[in-house]
Design an enzyme around this catalytic site. Structure first.
Site, PDB file in Angstrom:
ATOM      1  N   VAL A  68       3.552  10.317  -6.603  1.00 45.83           N
ATOM      2  CA  VAL A  68       3.887   8.970  -7.075  1.00 45.83           C
ATOM      3  C   VAL A  68       4.661   9.054  -8.381  1.00 45.83           C
ATOM      4  CG1 VAL A  68       1.871   7.914  -5.984  1.00 45.83           C
ATOM      5  CG2 VAL A  68       1.701   8.703  -8.340  1.00 45.83           C
ATOM      6  N   CYS A  69       5.587   8.103  -8.560  1.00 42.59           N
ATOM      7  CA  CYS A  69       6.276   7.905  -9.832  1.00 42.59           C
ATOM      8  C   CYS A  69       6.473   6.406  -9.993  1.00 42.59           C
ATOM      9  CB  CYS A  69       7.599   8.673  -9.880  1.00 42.59           C
ATOM     10  SG  CYS A  69       8.858   8.038  -8.762  1.00 42.59           S
ATOM     11  N   GLN A  70       7.314   5.962 -10.915  1.00 42.30           N
ATOM     12  CA  GLN A  70       7.425   4.531 -11.166  1.00 42.30           C
ATOM     13  C   GLN A  70       8.385   3.834 -10.204  1.00 42.30           C
ATOM     14  OE1 GLN A  70       5.266   3.419 -13.364  1.00 42.30           O
ATOM     15  NE2 GLN A  70       5.742   1.282 -12.926  1.00 42.30           N
TER      16      GLN A  70
END
Length: 234
Positions: free
Chosen positions: A144-146
């Protein structure tokens, strides 16, 4: 005298009904050694990166045992992250002190850093090493990232390194609805990427708008008092 003929790989792609996953089938034909043809064909199935939405990601964690790996920088991670996830950033703060880096960092901090709160970073040279130290290649990993870009890049690197059970959240944590995941931090997951002057722009505009509206109403309803406070210039 017949030599050794190198095997020729053939790749086939096909899709499955599980999320956005593709499967790659790579086969090798038989080869000839010293004039004798060996009839042998091997087949290897390699699963490619799986892209899912937030609800599907939640199911992967609960039902299929995926481990969450947050690849964002330290700043965004500290603002909000999924509880019990592992933090292995794809980019780290760039604190190099050569003249070129100092100039780039100064320019960055006065623009992107000031208005959007983005740190000046560089690729983490120990990213793959850190993942391998914590997870074996057969582990199921949800990256996950933004915004979804860094997780996709990280997934590509891990796939090349031999990891075959990788998933990413499409559009990143900014698309996650409040309450989807149990989180830790001072804000909601979808807001962890918001920082800098851009976050108070709306508040400043609201205050200025309120002041202007009040001044206009004061002039309209109390013209005599307004004239005393704001005498016309000759």
């Amino acid at each position: 005298m017949a030599g050794i003929i190198s095997p020729s790989p053939t790749a086939l792609y096909f899709t499955s009904n599980v999320g956005g996953r593709r499967l790659k089938a790579v086969s090798w034909a038989g080869k000839s050694v010293s004039g004798n043809v060996i009839r042998r064909r091997s087949l290897r199935i390699a699963a490619e990166v799986k892209f899912v939405n937030a609800e599907e990601a939640k199911q992967l964690i609960a039902e299929e045992g995926y481990s969450v790996v947050d690849v964002r920088d330290k700043t965004q991670f500290e603002r909000a992250h999924i509880k019990s996830c592992s933090h292995i950033p794809l980019f780290i703060y760039n604190e190099d002190n050569d003249i070129g880096t100092i100039i780039k960092r100064t320019v960055h901090n006065n623009f992107s850093g000031l208005f959007f709160g983005l740190p000046f970073t560089k690729v983490n040279p120990d990213f793959l090493k850190s993942v391998k130290n914590e997870f074996s290649q057969d582990r199921k990993l949800l990256l996950v990232c933004q915004e979804g870009l860094r997780s996709a890049a990280a997934a590509s690197r891990l796939e090349e390194a031999g990891y075959e059970n990788i998933a990413c959240v499409t559009s990143g944590l900014q698309s996650v609805k409040p309450g989807t995941f149990e989180s830790v931090g001072s804000t909601e997951l979808q807001n962890a990427g918001k920082a800098g002057l851009i976050t108070i722009q709306g508040k400043i505009s609201a205050v200025l708008g309120t002041v202007l509206v009040c001044a206009y109403l004061f002039i309209q309803f109390f013209p005599d008092q307004a004239e005393k406070l704001f005498p016309p210039t000759s």
